[in-house]
Design an enzyme around this catalytic site. Structure first.
Site, short mmCIF file in Angstrom:
data_model
loop_
_atom_site.label_atom_id
_atom_site.label_comp_id
_atom_site.label_asym_id
_atom_site.label_seq_id
_atom_site.Cartn_x
_atom_site.Cartn_y
_atom_site.Cartn_z
N SER A 24 2.83 -13.01 -18.96
CA SER A 24 2.05 -13.55 -18.27
C SER A 24 2.47 -14.59 -17.51
O SER A 24 2.98 -15.51 -18.64
CB SER A 24 0.64 -14.32 -17.92
OG SER A 24 -0.37 -13.40 -18.18
N MET A 64 -8.66 -14.32 -7.47
CA MET A 64 -7.87 -15.83 -7.42
C MET A 64 -8.51 -16.55 -6.68
O MET A 64 -8.08 -18.01 -6.82
CB MET A 64 -6.44 -15.01 -6.97
CG MET A 64 -5.77 -16.38 -7.94
SD MET A 64 -3.82 -15.95 -8.39
CE MET A 64 -3.44 -14.71 -9.08
N GLN A 76 -7.88 -7.35 -14.33
CA GLN A 76 -6.55 -6.43 -13.43
C GLN A 76 -6.72 -5.67 -14.39
O GLN A 76 -6.38 -4.29 -13.79
CB GLN A 76 -5.47 -7.29 -13.16
CG GLN A 76 -5.42 -8.76 -12.21
CD GLN A 76 -4.94 -9.74 -11.89
OE1 GLN A 76 -3.76 -9.72 -13.21
NE2 GLN A 76 -4.53 -10.17 -10.91
N THR A 117 -0.03 -6.81 -9.92
CA THR A 117 -1.07 -8.14 -9.48
C THR A 117 0.49 -8.80 -9.31
O THR A 117 1.42 -8.94 -8.74
CB THR A 117 -1.01 -8.54 -11.05
OG1 THR A 117 0.47 -9.33 -12.07
CG2 THR A 117 -1.49 -7.51 -12.05
N CYS A 118 0.16 -9.92 -9.00
CA CYS A 118 1.23 -11.25 -8.01
C CYS A 118 2.30 -10.82 -8.70
O CYS A 118 3.91 -11.66 -9.08
CB CYS A 118 0.54 -12.49 -8.77
SG CYS A 118 -0.19 -13.19 -9.85
N GLY A 177 -7.87 -15.74 2.16
CA GLY A 177 -8.45 -15.10 1.33
C GLY A 177 -9.64 -15.28 0.38
O GLY A 177 -9.90 -16.88 -0.18
N ALA A 178 -10.44 -14.78 -0.19
CA ALA A 178 -11.79 -14.65 -0.71
C ALA A 178 -11.68 -14.19 -1.82
O ALA A 178 -13.34 -13.84 -2.47
CB ALA A 178 -13.07 -14.59 -0.09
N GLY A 179 -11.26 -13.25 -2.07
CA GLY A 179 -11.10 -12.26 -3.95
C GLY A 179 -11.13 -13.29 -4.85
O GLY A 179 -11.18 -14.51 -5.08
#
Length: 427
Positions: free
Chosen positions: A108, A192, A119, A49-50, A188-190
């Site tokens: 997190s 998040m 995720q 993940t980020c 982006g279009a995911g």
């Protein structure tokens, strides 16, 4: 079988290190194949993940971590000696505890954020599709998902809409007095990006442009939040009009370059622009910070925004920990019992061999009997052996969860003269 975790996260490594160890979903099938087929790991899953990159592994005793480290050296071109201090290595109880905490959101950057649960689920599904998880990791991840759901249902750890996306929008609100006067571009279009679009719309952003490689997905998201969808290739022509740009894609390269912003700033006549990069790997060239009137923040810069909300959720951690410990007891009981399987099988095998030896000694006598009489004797011997083993096997399963269980199980092997299996040697 050992349960192992090798990873790093936002607490141990800055974004410029994390992005080098990122595994986008499209790269994971090959990586999982390499881990299991080329590096000899029994099971593998990748949580990327980020905020973290973690390898979850099931491997034979004395095997696993070195192979996983070598995999990272070979596939991510890193010097493990220089970067090793950024990594953590966890085994068995600690590895399971860590994943349960991750699934609950208490590891997190944004305490209690909900996206991590999806995720974790995606990590399991990807590994299952690629055949890299079997009994141990399937059970571990399923139980971690259950733990994460309980934490959100039974506590207030996830109350509200605090997330990386909300932190990004809040940061924009701190830079600009009134977002309703600002034009924003979302790259982006995911998942998040969709959350970010939602919160920008709720903040009454004046206009919203959504740029994505797949124009159909950009248009779909734009319709939901009254924005405009464009192809990523059109982005550079729209930058001059934007006040806020938020990037969230899975690209391994910079989507916004130094030259793109430099050119747009010459046309903006000094008007400031805010760029927020919530992607890992980063989508915006960090050199852009050197351009006048350009304010660039990456995901690590959001920590200050997140900290201001953290206290409201910290009081829930103790309640979440009770849930984790409850679920962990059940998992460890199941996991420890797995270790008895080999011993139980070995005892049954020894019993069968002894029965066969005794029957062979009496072959001449048994051959004088009718077939049904011979069969009856064999069944009596087998039933007797099973009854004799019953109580020891019950105790073996109990020993698995005792504090000195390994010593007790080893004693059982010695009492029955059953050799402990030798781990396979590395080739």
């Amino acid at each position: 079988m050992k349960l192992l975790t090798l990873g790093l996260n936002h607490l141990t490594a800055p974004v410029e290190i994390r992005e080098r160890l990122a595994f986008p979903e499209m790269d994971q099938p090959k990586a999982l194949y390499q881990l299991t087929e080329e590096y000899g790991l029994h099971e593998a899953a990748i949580l990327s993940t980020c905020n973290r990159s973690e390898l979850y592994i099931a491997a034979e005793e004395g095997h696993g971590i070195e192979q996983a480290q070598q995999f990272l050296v070979d596939t991510r071109n890193i010097d493990i000696n220089k970067l090793g201090h950024h990594f953590y290595t966890l085994e068995d109880h600690d590895a399971a505890t860590h994943l349960f905490r991750v699934a609950c959101g208490i590891e997190s950057l944004v305490l209690g954020e909900s996206q991590i649960l999806n995720q974790v689920r995606s990590t399991l599904e990807t590994a299952q599709r690629n055949g890299s998880t079997r009994l141990l990791l399937n059970e571990l991840f399923q139980r971690s998902l259950r733990t994460g759901k309980r934490a959100r249902n039974e506590t207030n750890i996830g109350k509200g809409h605090l997330s990386i996306s909300t932190a990004a929008v809040e940061l924009a609100g701190q830079v600009f007095d009134n977002l309703s006067d600002c034009q924003a571009a979302l790259i982006g279009a995911g998942e998040m990006a969709e959350l970010t679009a939602k919160y920008l719309a709720e903040a009454n952003i004046a206009s919203l442009v959504i740029a994505n490689r797949t124009i159909a997905r950009a248009n779909e998201l734009a319709r939901l939040y009254k924005g405009q969808g464009i192809a990523l290739s059109q982005l550079s022509t729209n930058l001059t009009e934007m006040d806020i740009i938020i990037a969230s894609t899975a690209s391994n390269n910079f989507v916004i370059t130094f030259d793109m912003i430099k050119s747009s700033m010459e046309l903006r006549r000094g008007r400031p622009i805010l760029l927020i990069d919530i992607s890992v790997p980063r989508n915006i060239d960090p050199k852009i910070r050197n351009i006048d009137n350009v304010f660039l923040f990456d995901i690590d810069d959001l920590k200050q925004v997140v900290e201001s909300h953290k206290k409201n959720r910290e009081q829930e951690i103790e309640r979440v920990q009770v849930i984790i410990e409850d679920e962990l007891r059940d998992f460890l009981s199941w996991y420890n019992a797995l270790g008895t399987g080999t011993l139980i099988k070995d005892l049954h095998n020894k019993s069968d061999k002894l029965r066969e030896v005794e029957l062979a000694r009496w072959t001449s006598k048994l051959n004088q009997l009718e077939p049904h009489e011979k069969d009856l004797i064999e069944r009596i011997l087998k039933a007797y052996a099973n009854k004799l083993l019953h109580d020891p096997l019950v105790q073996i399963r109990k020993f698995a969860n005792e504090e000195d269980g390994l010593i007790r199980l080893d004693t059982v092997r010695k009492l029955f003269n059953v050799e402990k299996p030798t781990p396979p040697r590395d080739s």
